[in-house]
Design a protein around this motif. Structure first.
Motif, PDB file in Angstrom:
ATOM      1  N   GLN A 572     110.289  26.943 -11.404  1.00 54.59           N
ATOM      2  CA  GLN A 572     111.359  27.704 -10.727  1.00 54.59           C
ATOM      3  C   GLN A 572     112.154  26.804  -9.790  1.00 54.59           C
ATOM      4  N   ALA A 573     111.460  25.907  -9.100  1.00 54.57           N
ATOM      5  CA  ALA A 573     112.154  24.996  -8.180  1.00 54.57           C
ATOM      6  C   ALA A 573     113.069  24.047  -8.954  1.00 54.57           C
ATOM      7  N   LEU A 574     112.581  23.539 -10.106  1.00 60.74           N
ATOM      8  CA  LEU A 574     113.408  22.646 -10.926  1.00 60.74           C
ATOM      9  C   LEU A 574     114.637  23.390 -11.459  1.00 60.74           C
ATOM     10  N   GLU A 575     114.455  24.683 -11.760  1.00 57.48           N
ATOM     11  CA  GLU A 575     115.584  25.483 -12.244  1.00 57.48           C
ATOM     12  C   GLU A 575     116.568  25.767 -11.118  1.00 57.48           C
ATOM     13  N   PHE A 576     116.024  25.952  -9.897  1.00 53.37           N
ATOM     14  CA  PHE A 576     116.873  26.382  -8.778  1.00 53.37           C
ATOM     15  C   PHE A 576     117.774  25.260  -8.272  1.00 53.37           C
ATOM     16  N   ILE A 577     117.253  24.022  -8.186  1.00 57.43           N
ATOM     17  CA  ILE A 577     118.026  22.969  -7.503  1.00 57.43           C
ATOM     18  C   ILE A 577     119.381  22.726  -8.172  1.00 57.43           C
ATOM     19  N   ASP A 578     120.360  22.392  -7.340  1.00 61.16           N
ATOM     20  CA  ASP A 578     121.700  22.130  -7.835  1.00 61.16           C
ATOM     21  C   ASP A 578     121.900  20.615  -7.930  1.00 61.16           C
ATOM     22  N   THR A 579     123.055  20.209  -8.408  1.00 63.47           N
ATOM     23  CA  THR A 579     123.287  18.785  -8.662  1.00 63.47           C
ATOM     24  C   THR A 579     123.317  17.955  -7.374  1.00 63.47           C
ATOM     25  N   ASP A 580     123.571  18.594  -6.198  1.00 65.05           N
ATOM     26  CA  ASP A 580     123.589  17.805  -4.950  1.00 65.05           C
ATOM     27  C   ASP A 580     122.272  17.938  -4.186  1.00 65.05           C
ATOM     28  N   GLU A 581     121.219  18.426  -4.883  1.00 68.32           N
ATOM     29  CA  GLU A 581     119.934  18.637  -4.223  1.00 68.32           C
ATOM     30  C   GLU A 581     118.828  17.865  -4.937  1.00 68.32           C
ATOM     31  N   LEU A 582     117.710  17.687  -4.233  1.00 66.64           N
ATOM     32  CA  LEU A 582     116.529  17.044  -4.814  1.00 66.64           C
ATOM     33  C   LEU A 582     115.328  17.947  -4.588  1.00 66.64           C
ATOM     34  N   LEU A 583     114.314  17.780  -5.429  1.00 68.13           N
ATOM     35  CA  LEU A 583     113.052  18.478  -5.206  1.00 68.13           C
ATOM     36  C   LEU A 583     112.043  17.434  -4.734  1.00 68.13           C
ATOM     37  N   GLU A 584     111.527  17.660  -3.519  1.00 68.34           N
ATOM     38  CA  GLU A 584     110.519  16.755  -2.962  1.00 68.34           C
ATOM     39  C   GLU A 584     109.152  17.248  -3.427  1.00 68.34           C
ATOM     40  N   VAL A 585     108.430  16.403  -4.183  1.00 69.90           N
ATOM     41  CA  VAL A 585     107.153  16.811  -4.786  1.00 69.90           C
ATOM     42  C   VAL A 585     106.027  16.047  -4.095  1.00 69.90           C
ATOM     43  N   THR A 586     105.073  16.766  -3.509  1.00 70.67           N
ATOM     44  CA  THR A 586     103.896  16.109  -2.925  1.00 70.67           C
ATOM     45  C   THR A 586     102.664  16.859  -3.436  1.00 70.67           C
ATOM     46  N   PRO A 587     101.453  16.289  -3.261  1.00 77.30           N
ATOM     47  CA  PRO A 587     100.263  16.984  -3.766  1.00 77.30           C
ATOM     48  C   PRO A 587     100.076  18.385  -3.187  1.00 77.30           C
ATOM     49  N   THR A 588     100.620  18.638  -1.990  1.00 81.04           N
ATOM     50  CA  THR A 588     100.380  19.953  -1.375  1.00 81.04           C
ATOM     51  C   THR A 588     101.626  20.829  -1.312  1.00 81.04           C
ATOM     52  N   CYS A 589     102.825  20.234  -1.408  1.00 86.57           N
ATOM     53  CA  CYS A 589     104.046  21.026  -1.170  1.00 86.57           C
ATOM     54  C   CYS A 589     105.143  20.714  -2.178  1.00 86.57           C
ATOM     55  N   LEU A 590     106.016  21.704  -2.362  1.00 80.35           N
ATOM     56  CA  LEU A 590     107.278  21.485  -3.077  1.00 80.35           C
ATOM     57  C   LEU A 590     108.378  21.872  -2.095  1.00 80.35           C
ATOM     58  N   ARG A 591     109.256  20.923  -1.754  1.00 82.61           N
ATOM     59  CA  ARG A 591     110.354  21.246  -0.833  1.00 82.61           C
ATOM     60  C   ARG A 591     111.671  20.905  -1.500  1.00 82.61           C
ATOM     61  N   ILE A 592     112.645  21.794  -1.344  1.00 85.44           N
ATOM     62  CA  ILE A 592     113.984  21.493  -1.870  1.00 85.44           C
ATOM     63  C   ILE A 592     114.806  20.956  -0.705  1.00 85.44           C
ATOM     64  N   ARG A 593     115.627  19.945  -0.955  1.00 83.02           N
ATOM     65  CA  ARG A 593     116.436  19.353   0.117  1.00 83.02           C
ATOM     66  C   ARG A 593     117.787  18.936  -0.448  1.00 83.02           C
ATOM     67  N   LYS A 594     118.734  18.720   0.433  1.00 83.89           N
ATOM     68  CA  LYS A 594     120.021  18.173   0.010  1.00 83.89           C
ATOM     69  C   LYS A 594     119.861  16.662  -0.190  1.00 83.89           C
ATOM     70  N   LYS A 595     120.619  16.082  -1.116  1.00 85.19           N
ATOM     71  CA  LYS A 595     120.546  14.632  -1.303  1.00 85.19           C
ATOM     72  C   LYS A 595     120.965  13.926  -0.020  1.00 85.19           C
ATOM     73  N   ILE A 596     122.066  14.434   0.610  1.00 85.96           N
ATOM     74  CA  ILE A 596     122.525  13.866   1.890  1.00 85.96           C
ATOM     75  C   ILE A 596     122.042  14.801   2.982  1.00 85.96           C
ATOM     76  N   LEU A 597     121.121  14.308   3.834  1.00 86.52           N
ATOM     77  CA  LEU A 597     120.509  15.191   4.831  1.00 86.52           C
ATOM     78  C   LEU A 597     121.426  15.442   6.026  1.00 86.52           C
ATOM     79  N   ASP A 598     122.215  14.432   6.411  1.00 88.78           N
ATOM     80  CA  ASP A 598     123.046  14.572   7.607  1.00 88.78           C
ATOM     81  C   ASP A 598     124.215  15.532   7.342  1.00 88.78           C
ATOM     82  N   PRO A 599     124.353  16.620   8.170  1.00 86.22           N
ATOM     83  CA  PRO A 599     125.378  17.653   7.889  1.00 86.22           C
ATOM     84  C   PRO A 599     126.812  17.087   7.877  1.00 86.22           C
ATOM     85  N   THR A 600     127.117  16.155   8.808  1.00 90.39           N
ATOM     86  CA  THR A 600     128.491  15.618   8.864  1.00 90.39           C
ATOM     87  C   THR A 600     128.804  14.803   7.614  1.00 90.39           C
ATOM     88  N   MET A 601     127.858  13.933   7.228  1.00 92.14           N
ATOM     89  CA  MET A 601     128.053  13.109   6.025  1.00 92.14           C
ATOM     90  C   MET A 601     128.189  14.004   4.792  1.00 92.14           C
TER      91      MET A 601
END
Length: 609
Positions: A572-601
């Protein structure tokens, strides 16, 4: 001189997903006496890795062998999903016939057609096993007609059309060659295999020829090549030449250090094997699928069909989020690169390529399921990394026009949902080819649709059909580019600052959309914490505490009620993410994030677009 080896039969069990291949192999193992009377045996014993057991699917082809009437029957259990079609294509080179399993209710399905076509192309004889005859809604007679129609549609020869039918229930362990009888055991199926599947043949006097069709990998002995002895014999400590029909320059002298044959679920060490045996060979480091091992005095490689090319790609990136390195054991680019290149040892349908960045690798596969299984395996092994949205691999035709991979989608839905499915797939550039009535009051829709139109659709499909729809897809070559597709109508809810999510902040945030996180979870600026109700992204502060005053109102301290968050699975996370986002995969968590973290950039890059 060509000889037949009557004490051996080599078969593959092929079928659509969930038609009962692995359960059938279980019964053949049990009834041939592989297990002791009192031995406890897990269900679907061939599905050996955790993901296969959890999802109830076969991912890797597996070898086993049973003995019936002093004849050794080598059996290969194959996957049913189109994403693992590469596994099916190549193991068919090892066998002399196939058992095609068809569900007595569902009948011939898209993947039945795919695997049957592969078998008929190699001129393999087919035994049709109508399985699950004890289902209350079974319709064996109609299914026989459907299967014969499928044979005719695939231009089967007269010999192939004259195939035997066996009626079985793998779960109950019964089979019969008569449609009106249920039978008491699997003997009718065993007898049909002995009578109908030809014994392997070859020339034992010729030089050695073994075509490697599967690669196994073991931490202790390294690569293990599995293949059939086509001519001559093969023995331990023999020096052989390594050749490949597709790579004429490849010629290497190697030595066979260990030789195994299959017996039940075990590999048994042997000193020598002759024509028709399926063997596993270890001790050769640079062994690949499609290689032939030959005698140095008669170097002749065996032709091997090219594996289908990948259609979909993702970037696997070193995790650089503010929480990087806290949950995984393997986090560096070296770890990531080594692990992905190691996967190529056993997975022929996968491609791994370097990119401009040292921290990112492009991984291409046969579909979303194919790549998600790799991601799931890696996170269980302790890897931490990020992946981008899956994108299809485009090509160009002879006129220089852009082409893209196309799929045929077969959809069975209750009549009331057909309209919304047609509308949704129309928006995703799907073309309705056919509409007919299927079994059990369902409507069958056939679409031709670009592969990228199906990215992220399965979850939506299950919601739209209230879980009652069945969606099967099959790769249908490349077609002209169909134009842009909008994947997601809604934007993301994005955390504005780093910290820990607090109930008060989340309570205010949940009015703006659906949350993916609960109170107490760590968040960082640029992390996606939910799906917005609007089309644009919304930034929120979920770490905000309530300002305390010295006046107390009677209702202010009542407990704030949070709606339970939507917890996304990996798919579901792989389906949800958009082209400007990444899925952060760790052994305990799945987090979705923007490729560019800084809001101004992020705003600047959006404005440029």
């Amino acid at each position: 001189m060509i000889q037949k080896r009557e004490d051996v039969r080599n078969i593959a069990i092929i079928a659509h997903v969930d038609h009962g291949k692995t359960t059938l192999v279980d019964e053949l193992l049990k009834q041939s006496g592989v297990f002791r009377e009192n031995q406890e045996v897990a269900e679907r014993v061939m599905d050996s890795n955790d993901i296969e057991r959890e999802r109830g699917i076969t991912i890797l082809a597996k070898n086993t062998a049973v003995t019936y009437k002093n004849v050794k029957i080598n059996i290969i259990d194959t996957p049913g999903h189109a994403d693992f079609g590469g596994e099916v294509e190549r193991v068919l080179k090892m066998v002399n016939g196939v058992v095609l399993v068809v569900d007595a209710f569902e009948g011939a399905m898209p993947q039945t057609k795919f695997v049957l076509r592969k078998a008929l192309d190699l001129s393999l004889p087919v035994i049709v096993c109508i399985n699950k005859i004890d289902r209350p809604e079974a319709r064996s007679e109609e299914v026989i007609d459907e299967v014969l129609e499928l044979f005719m549609e695939l231009d089967a020869s007269d010999e192939q059309l004259d195939c035997p039918f066996v009626f079985a229930s793998a779960k109950s362990g019964i089979s019969s060659t008569d449609i009106n009888e249920t039978g008491t055991d699997m003997i009718p199926l065993f007898e049909t295999i002995l009578d109908f599947i030809p014994a392997p043949e070859g020339d034992p006097e010729l030089g050695t020829q073994v075509l490697i069709s599967t690669i196994d990998y073991n931490e202790y002995v390294g690569r293990i090549g599995v293949g059939k002895v086509d001519n001559g014999s093969v023995r331990v400590n023999q020096e052989v030449l390594l050749l490949n029909a597709h790579e004429p320059d490849k010629q290497k002298k190697v030595k066979i250090s260990k030789l195994y044959e299959y017996d039940g679920l075990n590999k048994v060490e042997v000193t020598q094997s002759t024509i028709g045996s399926i063997v596993a060979i270890s001790g050769i480091a640079d062994l690949h699928i499609g290689d032939t091992l030959c005698s140095p005095d008669q170097p002749k490689p065996i032709m091997f069909q090219k594996i289908s090319e990948p259609t979909i790609a993702m970037q696997f990136i070193v995790n650089d989020s503010p929480l990087a390195g806290k949950e995984g054991k393997f986090v560096t680019s070296r770890h990531l690169r080594d692990r992905l290149f190691r996967e190529l040892n056993t997975d022929v349908s996968l491609r791994v390529e370097e990119t401009d960045s040292a921290d990112s690798l492009k991984v291409s596969g046969r579909g979303e399921l194919h790549l998600s299984v790799l991601i799931e395996n890696m996170r269980r092994e302790g890897f931490e990394f990020a992946v981008s949205k899956a994108e299809v691999l485009y090509q160009q035709d002879e006129n220089g026009k852009k082409t893209e991979p196309m799929e045929l989608a077969y959809i069975d839905v209750p009549e009331e949902f057909a309209g919304s499915v047609i509308e949704k797939l129309g928006q995703r550039k799907g073309e309705l080819r056919n509409m007919s009535l299927a079994n059990g009051g369902y409507t069958r829709l056939e679409f031709s649709i670009p592969s990228r139109g199906l990215i992220g659709y399965r979850g939506e499909f299950m919601t739209d059909t209230k879980g009652n729809g069945i969606l099967n897809t099959i790769f249908d070559g490349y077609g002209l580019f169909k134009g842009e597709i909008q994947y997601r109508k809604q934007g993301s809810l994005i955390a504005y600052e780093a910290g820990e999510a607090i109930t008060y902040g989340l309570f205010n945030a949940q009015e703006r959309g659906t949350l993916f996180i609960t109170a107490g979870e760590k968040v960082y600026s640029g992390m996606v914490i939910g799906q917005s109700g609007k089309t644009e992204d919304v930034e929120l502060n979920v770490c905000k505490k309530k300002q305390l005053t010295n006046t107390r109102s009677s209702s202010a301290d009542e407990a704030l009620r949070l709606t339970p968050p939507r917890i996304l699975s990996l798919e579901q996370a792989l389906e949800f993410i958009d082209t400007d986002e990444l899925l952060e995969v760790t052994p305990t968590c799945l987090r979705i994030r923007k490729k560019i973290l800084d809001p101004t950039m992020r705003k600047r890059s959006g404005n440029k677009k």
